[in-house]
Design a protein around this motif. Structure first.
Motif, PDB file in Angstrom:
ATOM      1  N   PHE A   1      -6.961   7.758  -3.624  1.00 19.11           N
ATOM      2  CA  PHE A   1      -6.259   6.488  -3.425  1.00 19.11           C
ATOM      3  C   PHE A   1      -7.114   5.577  -2.551  1.00 19.11           C
ATOM      4  CE2 PHE A   1      -3.401   3.875  -0.775  1.00 19.11           C
ATOM      5  CZ  PHE A   1      -2.851   3.095  -1.784  1.00 19.11           C
TER       6      PHE A   1
ATOM      7  N   VAL B   1      -6.264   3.462  -7.497  1.00 22.01           N
ATOM      8  CA  VAL B   1      -6.397   4.921  -7.444  1.00 22.01           C
ATOM      9  C   VAL B   1      -7.375   5.347  -8.526  1.00 22.01           C
ATOM     10  CG1 VAL B   1      -4.378   5.278  -8.953  1.00 22.01           C
ATOM     11  CG2 VAL B   1      -5.190   7.138  -7.503  1.00 22.01           C
TER      12      VAL B   1
ATOM     13  N   SER C   1       0.594   6.601  -6.717  1.00 15.50           N
ATOM     14  CA  SER C   1      -0.619   7.410  -6.889  1.00 15.50           C
ATOM     15  C   SER C   1      -0.312   8.893  -6.778  1.00 15.50           C
ATOM     16  CB  SER C   1      -1.671   7.013  -5.844  1.00 15.50           C
ATOM     17  OG  SER C   1      -2.037   5.661  -5.989  1.00 15.50           O
ATOM     18  N   ASP C   2       0.547   9.240  -5.815  1.00  8.85           N
ATOM     19  CA  ASP C   2       0.934  10.647  -5.655  1.00  8.85           C
ATOM     20  C   ASP C   2       1.642  11.174  -6.896  1.00  8.85           C
ATOM     21  OD1 ASP C   2      -0.160  10.663  -3.146  1.00  8.85           O
ATOM     22  OD2 ASP C   2       1.734  10.236  -2.116  1.00  8.85           O
TER      23      ASP C   2
ATOM     24  N   ASP D   1       0.814  -1.213   0.000  1.00  3.93           N
ATOM     25  CA  ASP D   1       0.000   0.000   0.000  1.00  3.93           C
ATOM     26  C   ASP D   1       0.850   1.265   0.000  1.00  3.93           C
ATOM     27  OD1 ASP D   1      -2.344  -1.397  -0.097  1.00  3.93           O
ATOM     28  OD2 ASP D   1      -2.853  -1.160   2.021  1.00  3.93           O
TER      29      ASP D   1
ATOM     30  N   GLN E   1       0.627   3.970  -2.800  1.00  2.02           N
ATOM     31  CA  GLN E   1       0.339   5.369  -2.449  1.00  2.02           C
ATOM     32  C   GLN E   1       1.351   6.308  -3.094  1.00  2.02           C
ATOM     33  OE1 GLN E   1      -2.127   6.951   0.127  1.00  2.02           O
ATOM     34  NE2 GLN E   1      -1.479   8.420  -1.435  1.00  2.02           N
TER      35      GLN E   1
ATOM     36  N   SER F   1      -6.688   2.020  -0.628  1.00  2.00           N
ATOM     37  CA  SER F   1      -5.774   0.957  -0.211  1.00  2.00           C
ATOM     38  C   SER F   1      -6.470  -0.394  -0.317  1.00  2.00           C
ATOM     39  CB  SER F   1      -5.306   1.200   1.231  1.00  2.00           C
ATOM     40  OG  SER F   1      -6.407   1.073   2.127  1.00  2.00           O
TER      41      SER F   1
ATOM     42  N   TYR G   1      -7.575  13.068  -7.613  1.00  2.00           N
ATOM     43  CA  TYR G   1      -7.431  11.622  -7.496  1.00  2.00           C
ATOM     44  C   TYR G   1      -7.843  11.169  -6.101  1.00  2.00           C
ATOM     45  CZ  TYR G   1      -3.216  11.890  -4.569  1.00  2.00           C
ATOM     46  OH  TYR G   1      -2.338  12.102  -3.533  1.00  2.00           O
TER      47      TYR G   1
END
Length: 293
Positions: free
Chosen positions: A76, A107, A62-63, A55, A59, A78, A74
């Motif tokens: 996210f 995401v 995704s950032d 995760d 993450q 998990s 966006y």
């Protein structure tokens, strides 16, 4: 100028209906465009990460995805959040049954509307699918294609209806004013014969044309506003619609409605003025003997 009053009333009534119909069509066009824009702004591209992707790593990816030029926002999700959401949907804890969590982190990317055409979405799909740790990229392709198809069909029909209404409006206004001026043809000719200039003869008719147009615009706009208000009140009672969202829409789009009304007023003035000029000059250039035909 006998008959000016009933004929003037006829012109105002005709123009008011035309303003109402064209205004109603303008409202439909503005809101159809807004609806299409809203749908495009809400299109999401979901990126599923591989099950062995932690995760924290998902993450981080995704950032980085949130900084891409086509991403507006966006969210996210998990792997634990995915389990929680799925359990709420099916009402059963499948993790206890399976013994592990098979759901990957993901995401949801909201895409800017200018990127929501088929070619750009396919390009985004290829770009995201090639990233390390990405299992699958999903977006509502079939839904988007249907929306785009419906948008094109609606646009064609709205444009066709606009052209038909404009033609009908011009014909109605032109015929109504021609009938009015036809009844004054002898007065117009007599003024010309005693030496009145063309400008002097045209002046009262131009003034009347302007008055008729402004009155028609006011009545047509009031009728449009009342009809829209009644429809919104009916929808509020029967469907419990969100009036706050509607007020926000009108607040954000006020300039489009002002522009639409301005164009209606300007178009009405131009049509009435030109029709008046052409009709009057026709009788000014007609021989007296031909006025009886």
């Amino acid at each position: 100028m006998r008959g000016n009053r009933p004929s003037g009333f006829t012109i105002v009534a005709t123009l008011s209906v035309v303003v109402f119909l064209l205004g109603l069509l303008g409202v439909l066009i503005i809101n159809a465009s807004k609806l299409n824009q809203q749908i495009k702004n809400n299109i999401q591209v979901t990126v599923f990460f591989q099950t062995d992707c932690k995760d924290s790593e998902a993450q981080s990816i995704s950032d980085s995805l949130s900084k891409l030029p086509f991403v507006s926002k966006y969210k996210f999700i998990s792997s634990e959040d995915a389990v929680f959401n799925f359990k709420n949907e099916i009402g059963e804890d499948f993790v206890d049954i399976l013994g592990n969590n098979p759901l990957p982190a993901s995401v949801e990317l909201n895409v800017f509307s200018e990127y929501t055409n088929e070619e750009n979405l396919q390009s985004i799909d290829r770009e995201l699918s090639a990233l390390r740790g990405v299992l699958e990229v999903s977006y509502p392709q079939n839904v988007f294609q249907q929306i785009d198809k419906n948008r094109r069909i609606i646009s064609i029909w709205l444009v066709a209806l606009s052209i038909i209404l404009i033609i009908v409006a011009v014909v109605l206004i032109s015929n109504t004013i021609r009938i009015l001026i036809y009844s004054d043809r002898f007065i117009i000719k007599n003024q010309q014969l005693i030496g009145a200039t063309e400008r002097f003869i045209l002046k009262p008719y131009n003034r009347k044309a302007l008055k008729w147009t402004v009155l028609s615009f006011i009545f047509g706009t009031l009728l449009l506003g009342v009809i829209i208000w009644l429809v919104l009140m009916w929808l509020k009672v029967s469907m419990d619609i969100n009036m706050v969202a509607i007020k926000q829409h009108f607040t954000e789009s006020w300039y489009q409605y002002i522009l639409m009304l301005f164009l209606l007023l300007l178009g009405g003035i131009i049509v009435v003025y030109l029709t008046t000029q052409i009709s009057l000059k026709k009788y000014l250039n007609t021989h007296t003997d031909n006025l009886y035909n």
